[in-house]
Scaffold this motif. Structure first.
Motif, PDB file in Angstrom:
ATOM      1  N   ILE A  19     -23.278 -25.163   1.212  1.00  0.00           N
ATOM      2  CA  ILE A  19     -24.175 -25.095   2.138  1.00  0.00           C
ATOM      3  C   ILE A  19     -24.103 -23.605   2.072  1.00  0.00           C
ATOM      4  O   ILE A  19     -25.803 -23.553   2.840  1.00  0.00           O
ATOM      5  CB  ILE A  19     -24.073 -26.438   2.858  1.00  0.00           C
ATOM      6  N   VAL A  20     -23.053 -23.362   2.846  1.00  0.00           N
ATOM      7  CA  VAL A  20     -23.512 -21.894   3.068  1.00  0.00           C
ATOM      8  C   VAL A  20     -24.368 -21.201   2.322  1.00  0.00           C
ATOM      9  O   VAL A  20     -24.821 -20.557   3.108  1.00  0.00           O
ATOM     10  CB  VAL A  20     -21.896 -21.687   4.287  1.00  0.00           C
ATOM     11  N   GLU A  21     -23.815 -21.537   0.974  1.00  0.00           N
ATOM     12  CA  GLU A  21     -24.395 -20.562   0.675  1.00  0.00           C
ATOM     13  C   GLU A  21     -25.653 -20.299   0.238  1.00  0.00           C
ATOM     14  O   GLU A  21     -26.501 -19.682  -0.260  1.00  0.00           O
ATOM     15  CB  GLU A  21     -23.511 -20.526  -1.002  1.00  0.00           C
ATOM     16  N   GLU A  22     -26.287 -21.735  -0.042  1.00  0.00           N
ATOM     17  CA  GLU A  22     -27.187 -22.058  -0.412  1.00  0.00           C
ATOM     18  C   GLU A  22     -27.733 -22.037   1.341  1.00  0.00           C
ATOM     19  O   GLU A  22     -29.100 -21.380   0.817  1.00  0.00           O
ATOM     20  CB  GLU A  22     -27.678 -23.698  -0.818  1.00  0.00           C
ATOM     21  N   LEU A  23     -28.105 -22.082   2.508  1.00  0.00           N
ATOM     22  CA  LEU A  23     -28.648 -21.086   3.146  1.00  0.00           C
ATOM     23  C   LEU A  23     -29.141 -20.097   3.569  1.00  0.00           C
ATOM     24  O   LEU A  23     -29.573 -19.066   4.017  1.00  0.00           O
ATOM     25  CB  LEU A  23     -27.624 -21.824   4.492  1.00  0.00           C
ATOM     26  N   GLN A  24     -28.042 -19.205   2.790  1.00  0.00           N
ATOM     27  CA  GLN A  24     -27.919 -18.154   3.362  1.00  0.00           C
ATOM     28  C   GLN A  24     -28.834 -16.737   2.159  1.00  0.00           C
ATOM     29  O   GLN A  24     -29.539 -16.138   2.401  1.00  0.00           O
ATOM     30  CB  GLN A  24     -26.138 -16.860   2.747  1.00  0.00           C
ATOM     31  N   TYR A  25     -28.906 -17.968   0.711  1.00  0.00           N
ATOM     32  CA  TYR A  25     -29.689 -18.101  -0.340  1.00  0.00           C
ATOM     33  C   TYR A  25     -31.459 -18.084   0.366  1.00  0.00           C
ATOM     34  O   TYR A  25     -32.116 -17.583   0.529  1.00  0.00           O
ATOM     35  CB  TYR A  25     -29.426 -18.744  -1.218  1.00  0.00           C
ATOM     36  N   LEU A  26     -31.689 -18.929   0.740  1.00  0.00           N
ATOM     37  CA  LEU A  26     -32.708 -19.361   0.817  1.00  0.00           C
ATOM     38  C   LEU A  26     -33.174 -18.216   2.458  1.00  0.00           C
ATOM     39  O   LEU A  26     -34.711 -18.473   2.750  1.00  0.00           O
ATOM     40  CB  LEU A  26     -32.854 -20.600   1.773  1.00  0.00           C
ATOM     41  N   ILE A  27     -32.289 -18.226   3.097  1.00  0.00           N
ATOM     42  CA  ILE A  27     -32.625 -17.529   4.384  1.00  0.00           C
ATOM     43  C   ILE A  27     -32.891 -16.432   3.682  1.00  0.00           C
ATOM     44  O   ILE A  27     -34.066 -14.991   4.692  1.00  0.00           O
ATOM     45  CB  ILE A  27     -30.749 -17.258   5.340  1.00  0.00           C
ATOM     46  N   ALA A  28     -32.319 -15.389   3.487  1.00  0.00           N
ATOM     47  CA  ALA A  28     -32.298 -14.162   2.591  1.00  0.00           C
ATOM     48  C   ALA A  28     -33.942 -13.929   1.687  1.00  0.00           C
ATOM     49  O   ALA A  28     -35.276 -13.673   2.144  1.00  0.00           O
ATOM     50  CB  ALA A  28     -31.193 -13.851   1.827  1.00  0.00           C
ATOM     51  N   LYS A  29     -34.181 -15.182   1.054  1.00  0.00           N
ATOM     52  CA  LYS A  29     -35.417 -15.651  -0.189  1.00  0.00           C
ATOM     53  C   LYS A  29     -36.945 -15.389   0.637  1.00  0.00           C
ATOM     54  O   LYS A  29     -37.411 -14.985   0.735  1.00  0.00           O
ATOM     55  CB  LYS A  29     -35.082 -16.789  -0.473  1.00  0.00           C
ATOM     56  N   ASN A  30     -36.423 -15.976   2.227  1.00  0.00           N
ATOM     57  CA  ASN A  30     -37.243 -16.225   3.311  1.00  0.00           C
ATOM     58  C   ASN A  30     -37.844 -15.204   4.027  1.00  0.00           C
ATOM     59  O   ASN A  30     -38.472 -15.143   5.145  1.00  0.00           O
ATOM     60  CB  ASN A  30     -37.864 -18.029   3.502  1.00  0.00           C
ATOM     61  N   ASN A  31     -36.748 -14.020   3.996  1.00  0.00           N
ATOM     62  CA  ASN A  31     -36.891 -12.712   4.417  1.00  0.00           C
ATOM     63  C   ASN A  31     -37.133 -13.622   6.084  1.00  0.00           C
ATOM     64  O   ASN A  31     -37.395 -12.829   7.038  1.00  0.00           O
ATOM     65  CB  ASN A  31     -38.350 -12.485   5.095  1.00  0.00           C
ATOM     66  N   LEU A  32     -35.889 -14.196   6.326  1.00  0.00           N
ATOM     67  CA  LEU A  32     -35.433 -14.653   7.903  1.00  0.00           C
ATOM     68  C   LEU A  32     -34.406 -14.333   8.702  1.00  0.00           C
ATOM     69  O   LEU A  32     -33.961 -14.268   9.303  1.00  0.00           O
ATOM     70  CB  LEU A  32     -34.719 -16.133   7.358  1.00  0.00           C
ATOM     71  N   GLN A  33     -33.159 -13.246   8.164  1.00  0.00           N
ATOM     72  CA  GLN A  33     -32.298 -12.983   8.474  1.00  0.00           C
ATOM     73  C   GLN A  33     -32.512 -12.310  10.102  1.00  0.00           C
ATOM     74  O   GLN A  33     -31.432 -11.974  10.273  1.00  0.00           O
ATOM     75  CB  GLN A  33     -31.870 -11.286   7.617  1.00  0.00           C
ATOM     76  N   ASP A  34     -33.584 -11.621  10.101  1.00  0.00           N
ATOM     77  CA  ASP A  34     -33.705 -11.312  11.661  1.00  0.00           C
ATOM     78  C   ASP A  34     -33.880 -12.701  13.313  1.00  0.00           C
ATOM     79  O   ASP A  34     -33.997 -12.459  14.040  1.00  0.00           O
ATOM     80  CB  ASP A  34     -34.882 -10.353  12.025  1.00  0.00           C
TER      81      ASP A  34
END
Length: 79
Positions: A19-34
């Motif tokens: 779940i952590v890995e998937e959320l990390q991927y989705l956050i990066a894919k959608n440019n939501l790191q900030d």
């Protein structure tokens, strides 16, 4: 937005790492790191309810299979 995933032993056995890995991927894919602060914590005291996740304090129960839908309904619209 603060997203916290339980990484205690019970949730770990139920797939919290995936779940952590998937959320990390989705956050990066959608440019939501900030906008999304993804973190981990140990036991939230609700071990029977699956992998425990909170979004700004609101509790959710996830599995690796429900993570993408959870992201699309609970994180993406609010980010």
């Amino acid at each position: 937005m603060k997203v916290t995933v339980c990484i205690g032993s019970s949730c770990h056995l139920k797939g919290s790492r995936q779940i952590v890995e998937e959320l990390q991927y989705l956050i990066a894919k959608n440019n939501l790191q900030d906008k999304v602060d993804l973190g981990g914590t140990f036991c939230m005291g609700r071990c029977q309810e699956g992998v425990c996740v909170t979004v700004d304090g609101a509790f959710h129960s996830l599995s690796p299979e429900t993570t993408k839908q959870f992201f699309e309904t609970e994180i993406l619209p609010k980010a």
